[in-house]
Design a protein around this motif. Structure first.
Motif, PDB file in Angstrom:
ATOM      1  N   ILE A  68      28.068  40.796 -15.159  1.00  0.00           N
ATOM      2  CA  ILE A  68      27.473  39.817 -16.072  1.00  0.00           C
ATOM      3  C   ILE A  68      28.466  38.703 -16.391  1.00  0.00           C
ATOM      4  CG2 ILE A  68      26.604  39.441 -18.412  1.00  0.00           C
ATOM      5  CD1 ILE A  68      25.338  42.212 -18.276  1.00  0.00           C
ATOM      6  N   LYS A  69      29.701  39.067 -16.708  1.00  0.00           N
ATOM      7  CA  LYS A  69      30.695  38.061 -17.096  1.00  0.00           C
ATOM      8  C   LYS A  69      31.086  37.161 -15.928  1.00  0.00           C
ATOM      9  CE  LYS A  69      31.471  38.302 -21.484  1.00  0.00           C
ATOM     10  NZ  LYS A  69      31.239  37.112 -22.340  1.00  0.00           N
ATOM     11  N   THR A  70      31.046  37.706 -14.722  1.00  0.00           N
ATOM     12  CA  THR A  70      31.392  36.911 -13.546  1.00  0.00           C
ATOM     13  C   THR A  70      30.318  35.876 -13.238  1.00  0.00           C
ATOM     14  OG1 THR A  70      32.682  38.719 -12.569  1.00  0.00           O
ATOM     15  CG2 THR A  70      31.902  36.991 -11.070  1.00  0.00           C
ATOM     16  N   ASN A  71      29.063  36.289 -13.379  1.00  0.00           N
ATOM     17  CA  ASN A  71      27.957  35.409 -12.995  1.00  0.00           C
ATOM     18  C   ASN A  71      27.323  34.655 -14.159  1.00  0.00           C
ATOM     19  OD1 ASN A  71      27.627  36.154  -9.993  1.00  0.00           O
ATOM     20  ND2 ASN A  71      27.603  38.156 -10.984  1.00  0.00           N
ATOM     21  N   TYR A  72      27.441  35.220 -15.361  1.00  0.00           N
ATOM     22  CA  TYR A  72      26.851  34.586 -16.547  1.00  0.00           C
ATOM     23  C   TYR A  72      27.849  34.659 -17.700  1.00  0.00           C
ATOM     24  CZ  TYR A  72      22.613  35.033 -13.782  1.00  0.00           C
ATOM     25  OH  TYR A  72      21.683  34.951 -12.765  1.00  0.00           O
ATOM     26  N   PRO A  73      28.949  33.909 -17.606  1.00  0.00           N
ATOM     27  CA  PRO A  73      30.035  34.012 -18.594  1.00  0.00           C
ATOM     28  C   PRO A  73      29.628  33.682 -20.028  1.00  0.00           C
ATOM     29  CG  PRO A  73      30.295  32.062 -17.202  1.00  0.00           C
ATOM     30  CD  PRO A  73      29.222  32.893 -16.583  1.00  0.00           C
ATOM     31  N   ASP A  74      28.507  32.975 -20.207  1.00  0.00           N
ATOM     32  CA  ASP A  74      28.080  32.621 -21.561  1.00  0.00           C
ATOM     33  C   ASP A  74      27.367  33.762 -22.281  1.00  0.00           C
ATOM     34  OD1 ASP A  74      29.135  30.071 -21.341  1.00  0.00           O
ATOM     35  OD2 ASP A  74      27.275  29.205 -20.586  1.00  0.00           O
ATOM     36  N   VAL A  75      26.991  34.789 -21.542  1.00  0.00           N
ATOM     37  CA  VAL A  75      26.331  35.939 -22.162  1.00  0.00           C
ATOM     38  C   VAL A  75      27.378  36.744 -22.929  1.00  0.00           C
ATOM     39  CG1 VAL A  75      25.080  38.092 -21.778  1.00  0.00           C
ATOM     40  CG2 VAL A  75      24.572  36.076 -20.375  1.00  0.00           C
ATOM     41  N   ARG A  76      27.137  36.969 -24.205  1.00  0.00           N
ATOM     42  CA  ARG A  76      28.040  37.767 -25.031  1.00  0.00           C
ATOM     43  C   ARG A  76      27.766  39.246 -24.770  1.00  0.00           C
ATOM     44  NH1 ARG A  76      31.972  35.302 -27.520  1.00  0.00           N
ATOM     45  NH2 ARG A  76      31.652  36.143 -29.611  1.00  0.00           N
ATOM     46  N   CYS A  77      28.811  40.026 -24.525  1.00  0.00           N
ATOM     47  CA  CYS A  77      28.635  41.424 -24.156  1.00  0.00           C
ATOM     48  C   CYS A  77      29.221  42.354 -25.211  1.00  0.00           C
ATOM     49  CB  CYS A  77      29.289  41.694 -22.806  1.00  0.00           C
ATOM     50  SG  CYS A  77      28.472  40.864 -21.415  1.00  0.00           S
ATOM     51  N   LEU A  78      28.378  43.251 -25.716  1.00  0.00           N
ATOM     52  CA  LEU A  78      28.785  44.242 -26.699  1.00  0.00           C
ATOM     53  C   LEU A  78      28.759  45.618 -26.045  1.00  0.00           C
ATOM     54  CD1 LEU A  78      29.465  45.130 -29.618  1.00  0.00           C
ATOM     55  CD2 LEU A  78      26.990  45.236 -30.048  1.00  0.00           C
ATOM     56  N   MET A  79      29.917  46.250 -25.933  1.00  0.00           N
ATOM     57  CA  MET A  79      30.004  47.572 -25.333  1.00  0.00           C
ATOM     58  C   MET A  79      29.764  48.638 -26.409  1.00  0.00           C
ATOM     59  SD  MET A  79      30.574  46.371 -22.411  1.00  0.00           S
ATOM     60  CE  MET A  79      30.712  47.884 -21.441  1.00  0.00           C
ATOM     61  N   VAL A  80      28.946  49.629 -26.079  1.00  0.00           N
ATOM     62  CA  VAL A  80      28.660  50.738 -26.983  1.00  0.00           C
ATOM     63  C   VAL A  80      29.039  52.022 -26.256  1.00  0.00           C
ATOM     64  CG1 VAL A  80      26.899  51.915 -28.331  1.00  0.00           C
ATOM     65  CG2 VAL A  80      26.767  49.439 -28.010  1.00  0.00           C
ATOM     66  N   SER A  81      29.852  52.852 -26.898  1.00  0.00           N
ATOM     67  CA  SER A  81      30.371  54.009 -26.175  1.00  0.00           C
ATOM     68  C   SER A  81      30.726  55.160 -27.097  1.00  0.00           C
ATOM     69  CB  SER A  81      31.623  53.582 -25.391  1.00  0.00           C
ATOM     70  OG  SER A  81      32.248  54.689 -24.782  1.00  0.00           O
ATOM     71  N   MET A  82      30.743  56.363 -26.511  1.00  0.00           N
ATOM     72  CA  MET A  82      31.241  57.532 -27.229  1.00  0.00           C
ATOM     73  C   MET A  82      32.761  57.574 -27.191  1.00  0.00           C
ATOM     74  SD  MET A  82      28.814  59.260 -28.584  1.00  0.00           S
ATOM     75  CE  MET A  82      29.717  60.762 -28.960  1.00  0.00           C
ATOM     76  N   TYR A  83      33.360  56.795 -26.277  1.00  0.00           N
ATOM     77  CA  TYR A  83      34.805  56.853 -26.072  1.00  0.00           C
ATOM     78  C   TYR A  83      35.561  55.984 -27.062  1.00  0.00           C
ATOM     79  CZ  TYR A  83      33.418  58.908 -21.619  1.00  0.00           C
ATOM     80  OH  TYR A  83      32.853  59.696 -20.661  1.00  0.00           O
ATOM     81  N   GLU A  84      36.612  56.568 -27.673  1.00  0.00           N
ATOM     82  CA  GLU A  84      37.452  55.835 -28.605  1.00  0.00           C
ATOM     83  C   GLU A  84      38.855  55.608 -28.045  1.00  0.00           C
ATOM     84  OE1 GLU A  84      37.496  57.796 -32.359  1.00  0.00           O
ATOM     85  OE2 GLU A  84      35.315  57.941 -32.513  1.00  0.00           O
ATOM     86  N   HIS A  85      39.070  56.011 -26.774  1.00  0.00           N
ATOM     87  CA  HIS A  85      40.391  55.852 -26.180  1.00  0.00           C
ATOM     88  C   HIS A  85      40.802  54.383 -26.167  1.00  0.00           C
ATOM     89  CE1 HIS A  85      41.012  59.949 -24.973  1.00  0.00           C
ATOM     90  NE2 HIS A  85      39.918  59.991 -24.244  1.00  0.00           N
ATOM     91  N   VAL A  86      42.058  54.128 -26.487  1.00  0.00           N
ATOM     92  CA  VAL A  86      42.576  52.764 -26.464  1.00  0.00           C
ATOM     93  C   VAL A  86      42.432  52.168 -25.070  1.00  0.00           C
ATOM     94  CG1 VAL A  86      44.675  51.366 -26.699  1.00  0.00           C
ATOM     95  CG2 VAL A  86      44.191  53.165 -28.360  1.00  0.00           C
ATOM     96  N   GLY A  87      42.615  52.998 -24.046  1.00  0.00           N
ATOM     97  CA  GLY A  87      42.508  52.506 -22.679  1.00  0.00           C
ATOM     98  C   GLY A  87      41.132  51.958 -22.351  1.00  0.00           C
TER      99      GLY A  87
END
Length: 214
Positions: A68-87
């Motif tokens: 998405i970011k490569t082809n549509y950089p203006d789209v804001r992306c919110l990641m939702v995850s069970m993972y809390e790892h800093v990595g």
């Protein structure tokens, strides 16, 4: 605001959709289990925010984010995850994520994140902000940028000769980097590098399984 939801759990998609449409009146254009389920890529041109689960069955949420970011950089992306790892958080931000919220965060955190993204700012849920505040005091932060590149390739099981070819440098140089990495992290084998990468959330098992041959 026009939103798409990409999450392979229908219950989660329905919950988020009902929440954002009823509470804020935002419009969910599509809620799908995989990006391939969108009618066509052009619909992303009309999207303001994409809510993406990191753990998708068909493809990594990181891959979806990158696409998405490569082809549509203006789209804001919110990641939702069970993972809390800093990595995981760092990797998402490096790929251009505009926000990251854990599934254990309160519902109001998700709504706050969308509101912040709509206004052009970035957002990390409170639990992650606290984690990041204490998460940089580790040996990995002592590695140089090149050493981090080599670290990731070594952790995936690649041998110095293969890494030197991939990074377009001499095998002897990679051996020096490997020695420095081992010393800084206090390890003696590539297996220990893999263990660190998994524990820190820098790599997932999928990254290791699908890594290029050594």
């Amino acid at each position: 605001m026009h939103i798409i939801i990409i999450d392979d759990h229908e219950l989660v998609r329905d919950g988020i959709k009902n929440l954002v449409e009823q509470e804020f009146g935002w419009h969910v254009l599509f809620d799908v289990a995989a990006i391939e389920e969108l009618p066509n890529a052009d619909v992303l041109a009309d999207v303001d925010v994409a809510i993406i689960d990191i753990s998708l069955q068909e493809a990594s949420g990181f891959d979806v984010l990158n696409t998405i970011k490569t082809n549509y950089p203006d789209v804001r992306c919110l990641m939702v995850s069970m993972y809390e790892h800093v990595g995981y958080i760092s990797k998402a931000l490096e790929l251009g994520a505009d926000g990251y919220v854990t599934k254990t965060a309160a519902t109001k955190e998700l709504m706050c994140a969308l509101d912040v993204l709509e206004n052009g700012d970035n957002y990390l849920s409170t639990d992650l902000s606290n984690k990041l505040a204490f998460g940089h005091n580790n040996a990995f932060s002592e590695l140089t940028e090149r050493e981090r590149e080599v670290f990731l390739l070594l952790a995936r099981g690649l041998q110095p000769k293969r890494i030197s070819s991939q990074l377009n440098t001499m095998p002897k140089t990679i051996m020096v980097h490997r020695t420095n990495i081992y010393h800084k992290l206090g390890v003696t084998s590539q297996f220990e590098l893999l263990r660190i990468a998994l524990n820190e959330g820098i790599l997932s098992l999928d990254d290791f399984i699908h890594a290029p041959g050594a």
